[in-house]
Every structure is written in C-alpha cells, then in structure tokens.
Motif scaffolding. Structure first.
Motif, PDB file in Angstrom:
ATOM      1  N   SER B  91      11.937  -0.120   8.503  1.00  0.00           N
ATOM      2  CA  SER B  91      11.792  -1.556   8.293  1.00  0.00           C
ATOM      3  C   SER B  91      10.677  -2.124   9.174  1.00  0.00           C
ATOM      4  O   SER B  91       9.943  -3.009   8.740  1.00  0.00           O
ATOM      5  CB  SER B  91      13.118  -2.291   8.489  1.00  0.00           C
ATOM      6  OG  SER B  91      13.631  -2.056   9.761  1.00  0.00           O
ATOM      7  N   LEU B  92      10.489  -1.590  10.382  1.00  0.00           N
ATOM      8  CA  LEU B  92       9.402  -2.102  11.224  1.00  0.00           C
ATOM      9  C   LEU B  92       8.028  -1.758  10.634  1.00  0.00           C
ATOM     10  O   LEU B  92       7.097  -2.559  10.691  1.00  0.00           O
ATOM     11  CB  LEU B  92       9.512  -1.568  12.657  1.00  0.00           C
ATOM     12  CG  LEU B  92      10.731  -2.051  13.453  1.00  0.00           C
ATOM     13  CD1 LEU B  92      10.654  -1.558  14.905  1.00  0.00           C
ATOM     14  CD2 LEU B  92      10.892  -3.570  13.414  1.00  0.00           C
ATOM     15  N   LEU B  93       7.914  -0.564  10.042  1.00  0.00           N
ATOM     16  CA  LEU B  93       6.649  -0.166   9.431  1.00  0.00           C
ATOM     17  C   LEU B  93       6.329  -1.056   8.221  1.00  0.00           C
ATOM     18  O   LEU B  93       5.219  -1.580   8.088  1.00  0.00           O
ATOM     19  CB  LEU B  93       6.730   1.302   8.998  1.00  0.00           C
ATOM     20  CG  LEU B  93       5.483   1.876   8.332  1.00  0.00           C
ATOM     21  CD1 LEU B  93       4.312   1.910   9.305  1.00  0.00           C
ATOM     22  CD2 LEU B  93       5.763   3.285   7.795  1.00  0.00           C
ATOM     23  N   TYR B  94       7.328  -1.255   7.350  1.00  0.00           N
ATOM     24  CA  TYR B  94       7.084  -2.073   6.156  1.00  0.00           C
ATOM     25  C   TYR B  94       6.911  -3.549   6.521  1.00  0.00           C
ATOM     26  O   TYR B  94       6.188  -4.281   5.851  1.00  0.00           O
ATOM     27  CB  TYR B  94       8.211  -1.876   5.132  1.00  0.00           C
ATOM     28  CG  TYR B  94       8.185  -0.501   4.494  1.00  0.00           C
ATOM     29  CD1 TYR B  94       7.229  -0.178   3.537  1.00  0.00           C
ATOM     30  CD2 TYR B  94       9.100   0.485   4.846  1.00  0.00           C
ATOM     31  CE1 TYR B  94       7.185   1.084   2.948  1.00  0.00           C
ATOM     32  CE2 TYR B  94       9.067   1.752   4.262  1.00  0.00           C
ATOM     33  CZ  TYR B  94       8.112   2.042   3.321  1.00  0.00           C
ATOM     34  OH  TYR B  94       8.068   3.296   2.742  1.00  0.00           O
ATOM     35  N   GLU B  95       7.588  -3.969   7.589  1.00  0.00           N
ATOM     36  CA  GLU B  95       7.440  -5.366   8.011  1.00  0.00           C
ATOM     37  C   GLU B  95       6.047  -5.609   8.597  1.00  0.00           C
ATOM     38  O   GLU B  95       5.452  -6.668   8.388  1.00  0.00           O
ATOM     39  CB  GLU B  95       8.546  -5.735   9.013  1.00  0.00           C
ATOM     40  CG  GLU B  95       8.476  -7.144   9.572  1.00  0.00           C
ATOM     41  CD  GLU B  95       8.600  -8.256   8.528  1.00  0.00           C
ATOM     42  OE1 GLU B  95       9.024  -7.991   7.386  1.00  0.00           O
ATOM     43  OE2 GLU B  95       8.234  -9.401   8.864  1.00  0.00           O
ATOM     44  N   LYS B  96       5.513  -4.623   9.331  1.00  0.00           N
ATOM     45  CA  LYS B  96       4.138  -4.742   9.819  1.00  0.00           C
ATOM     46  C   LYS B  96       3.207  -4.979   8.624  1.00  0.00           C
ATOM     47  O   LYS B  96       2.311  -5.829   8.642  1.00  0.00           O
ATOM     48  CB  LYS B  96       3.733  -3.454  10.562  1.00  0.00           C
ATOM     49  CG  LYS B  96       2.251  -3.318  10.871  1.00  0.00           C
ATOM     50  CD  LYS B  96       1.832  -4.268  11.966  1.00  0.00           C
ATOM     51  CE  LYS B  96       0.315  -4.347  12.080  1.00  0.00           C
ATOM     52  NZ  LYS B  96      -0.104  -5.372  13.025  1.00  0.00           N
ATOM     53  N   SER B  97       3.461  -4.203   7.574  1.00  0.00           N
ATOM     54  CA  SER B  97       2.642  -4.314   6.375  1.00  0.00           C
ATOM     55  C   SER B  97       2.804  -5.689   5.717  1.00  0.00           C
ATOM     56  O   SER B  97       1.817  -6.325   5.341  1.00  0.00           O
ATOM     57  CB  SER B  97       3.042  -3.214   5.395  1.00  0.00           C
ATOM     58  OG  SER B  97       2.059  -3.086   4.412  1.00  0.00           O
ATOM     59  N   LEU B  98       4.057  -6.148   5.620  1.00  0.00           N
ATOM     60  CA  LEU B  98       4.302  -7.451   4.991  1.00  0.00           C
ATOM     61  C   LEU B  98       3.570  -8.554   5.758  1.00  0.00           C
ATOM     62  O   LEU B  98       2.988  -9.466   5.170  1.00  0.00           O
ATOM     63  CB  LEU B  98       5.811  -7.712   4.922  1.00  0.00           C
ATOM     64  CG  LEU B  98       6.290  -8.971   4.196  1.00  0.00           C
ATOM     65  CD1 LEU B  98       5.633  -9.132   2.840  1.00  0.00           C
ATOM     66  CD2 LEU B  98       7.798  -8.964   4.039  1.00  0.00           C
ATOM     67  N   LYS B  99       3.569  -8.454   7.095  1.00  0.00           N
ATOM     68  CA  LYS B  99       2.861  -9.470   7.896  1.00  0.00           C
ATOM     69  C   LYS B  99       1.364  -9.423   7.581  1.00  0.00           C
ATOM     70  O   LYS B  99       0.709 -10.457   7.501  1.00  0.00           O
ATOM     71  CB  LYS B  99       3.105  -9.225   9.384  1.00  0.00           C
ATOM     72  CG  LYS B  99       4.546  -9.492   9.799  1.00  0.00           C
ATOM     73  CD  LYS B  99       4.631 -10.386  11.037  1.00  0.00           C
ATOM     74  CE  LYS B  99       6.054 -10.874  11.256  1.00  0.00           C
ATOM     75  NZ  LYS B  99       6.962  -9.780  11.708  1.00  0.00           N
ATOM     76  N   LEU B 100       0.824  -8.205   7.417  1.00  0.00           N
ATOM     77  CA  LEU B 100      -0.611  -8.100   7.076  1.00  0.00           C
ATOM     78  C   LEU B 100      -0.874  -8.676   5.680  1.00  0.00           C
ATOM     79  O   LEU B 100      -1.883  -9.359   5.471  1.00  0.00           O
ATOM     80  CB  LEU B 100      -1.081  -6.647   7.156  1.00  0.00           C
ATOM     81  CG  LEU B 100      -1.195  -6.047   8.569  1.00  0.00           C
ATOM     82  CD1 LEU B 100      -1.403  -4.535   8.504  1.00  0.00           C
ATOM     83  CD2 LEU B 100      -2.329  -6.692   9.365  1.00  0.00           C
ATOM     84  N   TRP B 101       0.046  -8.418   4.733  1.00  0.00           N
ATOM     85  CA  TRP B 101      -0.106  -8.998   3.387  1.00  0.00           C
ATOM     86  C   TRP B 101      -0.246 -10.510   3.476  1.00  0.00           C
ATOM     87  O   TRP B 101      -1.022 -11.113   2.740  1.00  0.00           O
ATOM     88  CB  TRP B 101       1.116  -8.702   2.506  1.00  0.00           C
ATOM     89  CG  TRP B 101       1.166  -7.365   1.833  1.00  0.00           C
ATOM     90  CD1 TRP B 101       2.022  -6.333   2.128  1.00  0.00           C
ATOM     91  CD2 TRP B 101       0.364  -6.900   0.729  1.00  0.00           C
ATOM     92  NE1 TRP B 101       1.785  -5.266   1.285  1.00  0.00           N
ATOM     93  CE2 TRP B 101       0.782  -5.590   0.419  1.00  0.00           C
ATOM     94  CE3 TRP B 101      -0.672  -7.472  -0.019  1.00  0.00           C
ATOM     95  CZ2 TRP B 101       0.207  -4.840  -0.613  1.00  0.00           C
ATOM     96  CZ3 TRP B 101      -1.235  -6.723  -1.038  1.00  0.00           C
ATOM     97  CH2 TRP B 101      -0.799  -5.424  -1.329  1.00  0.00           C
ATOM     98  N   GLU B 102       0.545 -11.120   4.386  1.00  0.00           N
ATOM     99  CA  GLU B 102       0.579 -12.584   4.434  1.00  0.00           C
ATOM    100  C   GLU B 102      -0.770 -13.183   4.812  1.00  0.00           C
ATOM    101  O   GLU B 102      -1.038 -14.332   4.498  1.00  0.00           O
ATOM    102  CB  GLU B 102       1.713 -13.056   5.368  1.00  0.00           C
ATOM    103  CG  GLU B 102       3.081 -12.799   4.717  1.00  0.00           C
ATOM    104  CD  GLU B 102       4.293 -13.067   5.600  1.00  0.00           C
ATOM    105  OE1 GLU B 102       5.361 -13.394   5.047  1.00  0.00           O
ATOM    106  OE2 GLU B 102       4.189 -12.946   6.833  1.00  0.00           O
ATOM    107  N   GLY B 103      -1.630 -12.388   5.466  1.00  0.00           N
ATOM    108  CA  GLY B 103      -2.953 -12.931   5.790  1.00  0.00           C
ATOM    109  C   GLY B 103      -4.093 -12.156   5.125  1.00  0.00           C
ATOM    110  O   GLY B 103      -5.256 -12.335   5.479  1.00  0.00           O
ATOM    111  N   LEU B 104      -3.746 -11.303   4.185  1.00  0.00           N
ATOM    112  CA  LEU B 104      -4.730 -10.316   3.700  1.00  0.00           C
ATOM    113  C   LEU B 104      -5.891 -10.927   2.909  1.00  0.00           C
ATOM    114  O   LEU B 104      -7.055 -10.575   3.139  1.00  0.00           O
ATOM    115  CB  LEU B 104      -4.033  -9.244   2.855  1.00  0.00           C
ATOM    116  CG  LEU B 104      -4.893  -8.024   2.527  1.00  0.00           C
ATOM    117  CD1 LEU B 104      -5.326  -7.302   3.797  1.00  0.00           C
ATOM    118  CD2 LEU B 104      -4.146  -7.050   1.609  1.00  0.00           C
TER     119      LEU B 104
END
Ligand SMILES: Cc1cc2nc3c(=O)[nH]c(=O)nc-3n(C[C@H](O)[C@H](O)[C@H](O)COP(=O)(O)OP(=O)(O)OC[C@H]3O[C@@H](n4cnc5c(N)ncnc54)[C@H](O)[C@@H]3O)c2cc1C
Ligand SMILES: [Zn+2]
Lengths: 95, 417
Positions: B91-104
């Motif tokens: 979940s921490l790995l995918y959440e890191k990704s989700l945070k990057l999506w939010e500003g991508l």
C-alpha cells in the motif's frame, strides 16, 4: 479457445480442463540439504518459455486425469498431447 | 520545456491553423554508449528514464523499445488507479504512486486525464465483507483514504447496479477509495516520453534487444537489432517478456506470462461515473470519456505470449458484468484485445538489483501495474542511480523468493488490477 486432446477422452473444449503449468518440475528428494536459493528455485522459478513448451493439463470436468501437452505459447497451436508414461525423451524431468 | 503546452499555446497555434506544432518526441538513433539503458518503452520504462534524468541528474540515458512506445500493456490496460492494497509494503508503494498521479499532468506538462472518480470493490458474502473491513482498516492505519459502504449507499451512487437481495451473488457492501480512479493510458506513455526526451533522454523505437553482454558478473551493454549499445547499467522493464530478457543474462525468474483481455462496448450516454470491481463474480467496469464501457476480468489460465486469449474467458467476464448490471444486457461490445502480463507468485512486483552487477529488474506487475507507473519509475530510478533500492521498493527484491519474505497480495487486494 483451445481444443485440447485428452489422451483418454479425445478432443474437448478448453473449458473442461484446468491448467497445471510447466511440466517436469521434480520435487527435490532431500529438501533439508538444499540451500534457500535451491529450494526457492524449485518452488518459484519457472522457464516461462516463449515458443514450444511442455505443460500439464487436468481433464477436471471429464475423466480427471493429468496429462502432458506440447504447445506453442506464441501461436497457441497444440503440437502433441500424451500420457505421463509415454517413453519419450521430452517427457523426462527437465530444469 | 522546448514545447510547453498551455491554454495560450493552444490559442496561438489555432491562429496558424495548428501548422507550427513541433514533434513532441525526438526519435533518436542509438549512440555507442550510455550511462544507463532502459529496455522497454512502456510507461514504467519511460517513467524510469524521466525520473533518472529529473531527480538524479543522469542525462545520458537510452530507452530501447522493440516496437513503439506504449504499445505493450501500457496502452492495453483498463487504466484503474488505486492504492487500497492490504499489506503495508504494497500500500505504501501504490500510495506513493497515487500521490505522484495527483500532480503528474503538471509535472510532465501533459494532460494524462487523471480522473479521481472513485473505485468500489464489492463484497458479496459475509467473508468478503470481513476482508473489506480488514483492508479498509489497514489502509486507514497507513494514511490511505478508504471507507466501507453498504448496499443502500452503493445503489444511491450507482443507480443501475443490481443490489437486489434475490441476485445470485447479492451485493452486501463495498470498499470505496474516493481518490482512486482512471487515467488516459496513451497519454501516460507519450507524456513521460516527451518529458524525458526534453531532458535529453534518447528514445529509440523499433529496436529489439537480442542479447545482454556481461563478463565477470558485470553488465557491459546490450545487442540490438540496431547494433551493440554499451552501458554498465541496464534496467529491464519489459513486462510480459521479463523471463525472455532475463534468460539472456542466464537469470531465472519466478514469473509466468499470461494473456489478459479487455473489452470495450459501443459508446453510450453517461451511465456510470465511477469504477466498479468485483472479485467474487470476477469482473470490473468503468465508462470512458468517449462513452464506451471498459470491461475486464481475470487472466487466461495458460502461459501465452500471443496478445490474445480464449473466447470462454470473454464469456465468463460478460456473465459477471451481467450479474452486476442486468441493465447492460443489450449493449453491444465493439472491441476486444489482449496483453501479456507477467504474474508473480505473490501478486507483487520485483523492483530489484540482481546477482549480476549493473543489471536491474522492474517486472512482475502482472495484471495491476498501470496504477503504479509513476511510482515504479520513481523508485526504480532511485535504485539504478544509487545501486541501492529506495526503502519503498526494498521489500520487492528478487531475494524474497529465497528468503520467503513474500508480500501476499493475492486475495487481499480484491480484483487484481
Ligand atoms: C487487459 C489489461 C488490463 C489491465 N488493467 C489494468 C488496470 O486496470 N490497472 C492497472 O493498474 N494495471 C492494469 N494492467 C496491467 C498494466 O497494464 C501493466 O502492469 C503495466 O502497464 C506494465 O507497464 P510496463 O511499462 O512495465 O509494460 P509494457 O507497457 O508492456 O512495456 C514493456 C515494453 O517492453 C517492450 N519489449 C519487450 N521485449 C523487448 C525487447 N526484447 N527489446 C526491446 N523492447 C522490448 C515491449 O514492446 C513493451 O513496449 C492491465 C493489463 C492488461 C493487459
Ligand atoms: Zn479425459
């Protein structure tokens, strides 16, 4: 859809079968003398061949027998299907 | 940016009949050598190159792609993005990704159409609901938004879903992640490629890697259809072909490559403004901006590199969707295709160093790596640049298959995508 030739029952739809993956993986006789890498290799590492591949199928909604299939994993064409006891060099455990 | 996209640039180019746009990506030919080579021009490979150049200051990088960028699973997937996995590592790995999506879109100056429309993972049995409660609690403890909703709330938000208690597999509730959603897959590949290209990365298409050059346990480069390219750092990011490339370096991987299919209907007026997934009946569905229903389910059971699967798998998936949405029974399906997904024993990726110096692996994403594209590139760039994993990807090592420290996300993460 694959049309699979069960060596006991003949050609049937793929939906009658379940898949058993790579053939010829032999359980080590003395696991306790293996290193963690060797045991991990037995449990998890796979050939995952692109091309002609020998694999296991079970006629789970039919005669419930296991058997071997030689299939091209790119075209999905089935080249051969046969029982485990066929004396065939292809049929020997391989790594 | 050489070619910055903005509202102003749209207006300016409209006045010149859109004839002055510059090519977004420079199509490079291979140089003799690079500081790092990324094999595979899917989203993960391109994101890796971008973050290597942007975060780690390595500029002399090649991305080598046998076909065209984004022609693999990146442009064949059903684009669900979420981070509600069970185990902390995942979940921490995918959440890191989700945070990057939010500003991508801003970060790469390319609209990836990331739409946080929410994802529902349905529960149909008491045990499903217990698993959902557990996963939602685990998510919240990890700071990830998640909630449990009941059938009434689902019906209110998704009017056409069948929540009748007389359904064969009645819907009892769901987990809901509101920050989850979908993104435009092609745009992700093109956007990362353009941003990487702007930072000087060579993107080499139509160039197939045919061998890996090494001696004394050190990588020296690759052989390709366009000749030899040297580098002492090579990252393999080839999804379904990971085992094939690894075999070139005499490395065995715990992966099996399976066909995974997806289906798209004729365009409809808006009927579904969120994403619905069900593990129990095994299907998931969303609606694209063009109005098509985008539908998928599980892998075909056999190993397959053919980018196609069996008809019975299509039938099974349609049955699942009909169970959830009887309303769609007369919708016609328009297109169907397959990708080759690299499935690992614990349904988690391998983002790792290897026993060979200078050879790095990013694979095993299986049916669910699109959501991880930015995060995967981010941690893999770190791993290549420092010759050490980031703490987020350290648990996703190749060694876990001999130490036994698997991260079992199989049943835990609901439908695997
Ligand atoms: C039908 C389907 C639905 C999916 N749905 C979802 C979803 O809803 N959500 C989600 O998160 N994930 C989903 N996935 C999974 C997701 O698509 C993948 O995990 C992700 O896109 C992998 O990205 P990648 O860049 O690693 O791989 P790819 O995009 O496949 O890129 C790998 C590249 O390597 C290249 N390559 C291979 N061999 C060589 C060689 N010898 N030399 C040079 N280049 C080579 C290939 O041509 C390819 O372009 C789905 C996948 C499929 C197939
Ligand atoms: Zn039979």
């Amino acid at each position: 859809m694959l049309l699979i030739n069960c060596p006991w029952c003949g050609e049937r739809d793929e939906t009658e079968f379940s898949y058993g993956g790579e053939a010829g993986i032999v359980r080590p006789e003395n696991p306790e003398i293996l290193s963690d890498e060797e045991w991990g290799d037995y449990l998890f590492m796979r050939k995952n061949t692109k091309g002609v591949f020998t694999e296991q199928w079970n006629h789970s909604s039919g005669c419930r027998q296991w058997f071997l299939v030689k299939r091209d994993t790119v075209t999905y064409k089935i080249i051969d299907s046969y029982k485990f006891d066929r004396s065939d060099s292809e049929n020997k455990g391989s790594k | 940016m050489k070619n910055k996209y903005s509202a102003l640039s749209l207006i300016k180019n409209a006045f010149t009949n859109n004839k002055n746009w510059k090519p977004a990506i420079k199509n490079a030919e291979p140089k003799k050598s690079y500081d790092a080579i990324i094999v595979g021009g899917g989203g993960h490979g391109l994101a890796t190159a971008f973050y290597l150049a942007k975060n780690h200051g390595i500029k002399n990088i090649a991305v080598v792609e046998k076909g065209w960028i984004g022609g693999g699973n990146t442009a064949r997937n059903t684009t669900i993005v979420r981070s509600n996995y069970l185990w902390t590592e995942a979940s921490l790995l995918y959440e890191k990704s989700l945070k990057l999506w939010e500003g991508l879109s801003r970060e790469i100056n390319f609209n990836v159409m990331f739409s946080q429309r929410g994802v529902y993972n349905l529960g149909h049995t008491l045990q499903d609901m217990r698993d959902i409660e557990r996963r939602v609690s685990a998510n919240r403890l990890n700071g990830i938004d998640a909630e449990v909703v009941n059938a009434e709330q689902i019906k209110k938000e998704i009017p056409y879903i069948n929540t009748s208690s007389s359904a064969r597999y009645p819907i009892l509730g769901a987990s809901l992640q509101k920050r989850a959603g979908v993104a435009r897959h092609d745009a992700v590949a093109w956007g990362f490629a353009r941003a990487a290209s702007d930072l000087g990365v060579d993107i080499i298409q139509q160039c197939e890697v045919t061998d890996i050059i090494k001696s004394n346990n050190q990588i020296h480069g690759i052989e390709t259809s366009k000749g030899r390219i040297e580098s002492n750092k090579v990252g393999l990011v080839v999804a379904g072909h990971a085992s094939v490339l690894a075999a070139m370096a005499n490395l065995r991987l715990p992966l099996e490559s399976h066909p995974l299919q997806a289906y798209v209907s004729e365009p409809l007026k808006p009927v579904l403004d969120t994403v619905v997934m069900s593990n129990a009946v095994h299907g998931y569905i969303s609606q694209s901006d063009k109005g098509e229903l985008v539908i998928g389910a599980g892998i075909d059971p056999y190993i397959g590199y053919g980018q196609k699967g069996s008809f019975c798998t299509i039938e099974h998936c349609m049955q699942a969707i009909m169970e959830l949405f009887p309303y769609f029974s007369r919708v016609r399906m328009l297109r169907q295709w397959g990708g080759i997904v690299d499935v690992s024993p614990d349904a988690c990726p391998i983002i790792s160093k290897t026993p060979i110096n200078g050879l790095y692996l990013n694979c095993g994403w299986g049916t669910g790596g699109f959501k991880a594209t930015p995060g995967s590139g981010w941690v893999f760039a770190h791993t290549l640049a420092n010759d050490e994993p980031h703490q987020l990807n350290a648990p996703f090592s190749l060694e876990r298959f001999s130490t036994g420290a698997l991260i079992d996300e199989h049943g835990a993460a609901a439908v695997a995508h």
